[in-house]
Write an enzyme that holds these catalytic residues in place. Structure first.
Site, mmCIF file in Angstrom:
data_model
loop_
_atom_site.group_PDB
_atom_site.id
_atom_site.type_symbol
_atom_site.label_atom_id
_atom_site.label_comp_id
_atom_site.label_asym_id
_atom_site.label_seq_id
_atom_site.Cartn_x
_atom_site.Cartn_y
_atom_site.Cartn_z
ATOM 1 N N ASN A 174 0.875 -1.178 0.000
ATOM 2 C CA ASN A 174 0.000 0.000 0.000
ATOM 3 C C ASN A 174 0.908 1.223 0.000
ATOM 4 O O ASN A 174 1.536 1.531 1.014
ATOM 5 C CB ASN A 174 -0.899 -0.028 1.245
ATOM 6 C CG ASN A 174 -1.737 1.236 1.374
ATOM 7 O OD1 ASN A 174 -1.793 2.057 0.450
ATOM 8 N ND2 ASN A 174 -2.387 1.388 2.519
ATOM 9 N N GLU A 230 -6.895 4.564 7.879
ATOM 10 C CA GLU A 230 -6.711 5.995 7.585
ATOM 11 C C GLU A 230 -7.959 6.586 6.938
ATOM 12 O O GLU A 230 -8.264 7.770 7.117
ATOM 13 C CB GLU A 230 -5.456 6.183 6.712
ATOM 14 C CG GLU A 230 -4.191 5.928 7.541
ATOM 15 C CD GLU A 230 -3.010 5.362 6.776
ATOM 16 O OE1 GLU A 230 -2.991 5.452 5.537
ATOM 17 O OE2 GLU A 230 -2.098 4.814 7.431
ATOM 18 N N GLU A 278 -5.279 -5.063 10.431
ATOM 19 C CA GLU A 278 -4.253 -4.046 10.648
ATOM 20 C C GLU A 278 -4.519 -3.326 11.961
ATOM 21 O O GLU A 278 -5.326 -2.393 12.007
ATOM 22 C CB GLU A 278 -4.271 -3.019 9.504
ATOM 23 C CG GLU A 278 -3.947 -3.583 8.148
ATOM 24 C CD GLU A 278 -3.364 -2.522 7.219
ATOM 25 O OE1 GLU A 278 -2.284 -2.782 6.664
ATOM 26 O OE2 GLU A 278 -3.950 -1.444 7.079
ATOM 27 N N SER A 326 3.496 -2.368 10.177
ATOM 28 C CA SER A 326 4.947 -2.459 10.371
ATOM 29 C C SER A 326 5.523 -3.808 9.973
ATOM 30 O O SER A 326 6.509 -4.259 10.556
ATOM 31 C CB SER A 326 5.321 -2.095 11.823
ATOM 32 O OG SER A 326 4.930 -0.753 12.105
ATOM 33 N N HIS A 384 -9.579 1.066 4.966
ATOM 34 C CA HIS A 384 -8.280 1.250 5.624
ATOM 35 C C HIS A 384 -8.478 2.180 6.822
ATOM 36 O O HIS A 384 -9.286 3.115 6.764
ATOM 37 C CB HIS A 384 -7.258 1.835 4.645
ATOM 38 C CG HIS A 384 -5.864 1.794 5.194
ATOM 39 N ND1 HIS A 384 -5.416 2.712 6.115
ATOM 40 C CD2 HIS A 384 -4.857 0.924 5.003
ATOM 41 C CE1 HIS A 384 -4.165 2.394 6.452
ATOM 42 N NE2 HIS A 384 -3.809 1.312 5.793
ATOM 43 N N GLY A 427 2.649 2.110 10.763
ATOM 44 C CA GLY A 427 3.598 3.209 10.629
ATOM 45 C C GLY A 427 4.348 3.525 11.918
ATOM 46 O O GLY A 427 5.014 4.551 12.022
ATOM 47 N N LYS A 439 0.035 4.225 -0.143
ATOM 48 C CA LYS A 439 -0.602 5.412 0.469
ATOM 49 C C LYS A 439 -0.370 6.625 -0.435
ATOM 50 O O LYS A 439 -0.300 6.448 -1.656
ATOM 51 C CB LYS A 439 -0.079 5.600 1.900
ATOM 52 C CG LYS A 439 -0.203 4.299 2.717
ATOM 53 C CD LYS A 439 -0.023 4.451 4.187
ATOM 54 C CE LYS A 439 -0.163 3.085 4.865
ATOM 55 N NZ LYS A 439 -0.135 3.153 6.318
#
Ligand code: 13P
Length: 247
Positions: A9, A96, A165, A209, A94, A171, A11
């Site tokens: 991904n 985010e 996730e 991660s 996701h 991250g 992003k």
């Protein structure tokens, strides 16, 4: 046996020049991998990456899809548009998107439905925040998120991919341990099994991660069928090592 899936991904990262170098290095480095490999690229670069990856083992993924089919929805991209560019997978829900764009479980379920209707495989992302984990809510949260998708998509559920996730691992360099990840994957597998007799063939990815050093241990878990990789997917050597760990 189902093939593992390693999906990168990107992003909101990339440029014409950087994408060109990265995708060419991936295609050259991976040859004919034993697992499936995809990259989820920003929408403006779908055509570019589709062109470079044509005929290779690298599949194209998008990072989001509209809940609407077509019409006056400024800024949105429809499933039909993704299909025209040869998109095979699309991320939905996701964290985010849930966090910064207020996407609800219902919105995520509709996005999965739009993708499925066009023959695009939705990669449905679920995961708890640190506060939810510390409150002992992990199972409740991921089951609620997945239940909305199961409820709306019924028997098509065997066509999805699920990515667990944990938000606190995204991250941050703080990965879930293989045991922690496996525990949640087993919960998700059981939930899918109650909804579909084909739950065995649904791929459950771990994301958060994942890197060249920890991928093999995570991917060795019974219910971890691949990875959804953020930062490490932007470096060809790192991503290639994760692909190698999946074989
Ligand atoms: P990182 O691998 O950078 O933690 O990102 C994970 C992720 O969000 C993939 O969708």
């Amino acid at each position: 046996m189902k093939k593992k899936l390693i999906a990168g991904n990107w992003k909101m990262n990339g440029s014409l020049a950087a994408n060109d170098a990265l995708v060419r290095a991936l295609i050259a480095g991976m040859g004919q991998p034993a697992c499936d490999v995809a990259v989820a690229v920003p929408a403006p670069y779908l055509a570019q990456v589709a062109g470079i990856a044509a005929g290779s083992a690298l599949a194209l993924a998008a990072q989001d899809v509209s809940v609407h089919e077509a019409g006056a929805y400024t800024g949105e991209t429809s499933a039909a548009m993704l299909k025209e560019f040869g998109v095979r997978y699309v991320l939905v829900g996701h964290s985010e998107r849930r966090q910064y764009h207020g996407e609800s479980d219902t919105v995520v379920a509709v996005k999965a439905q739009r993708a499925l209707a066009l023959g695009i495989t939705p990669i449905v992302c679920v995961g708890e925040t640190l506060a939810e984990r510390e409150a002992g809510q992990t199972e409740v949260v991921v089951k609620r998120q997945l239940a909305a998708v199961i409820h709306l998509n019924g028997h098509c559920i065997s066509e999805i991919v699920v990515a667990y996730e944990p938000v606190w691992a995204i991250g941050t360099g703080r990965t879930a341990s293989p045991e922690q990840a496996q525990q949640v994957h087993a919960v998700l597998r059981a939930q899918l099994a109650a909804a579909s007799e084909h739950a065995d063939r649904i791929r459950l990815l771990y994301g958060g991660s994942m890197n060249a050093a920890n991928a093999a241990q995570l991917l060795a878990q019974a219910d971890i069928d691949g990875g959804l990789v953020g930062g490490a997917a932007l470096k060809a050597q790192d991503f290639l090592q994760i692909i190698a760990a999946a074989q």
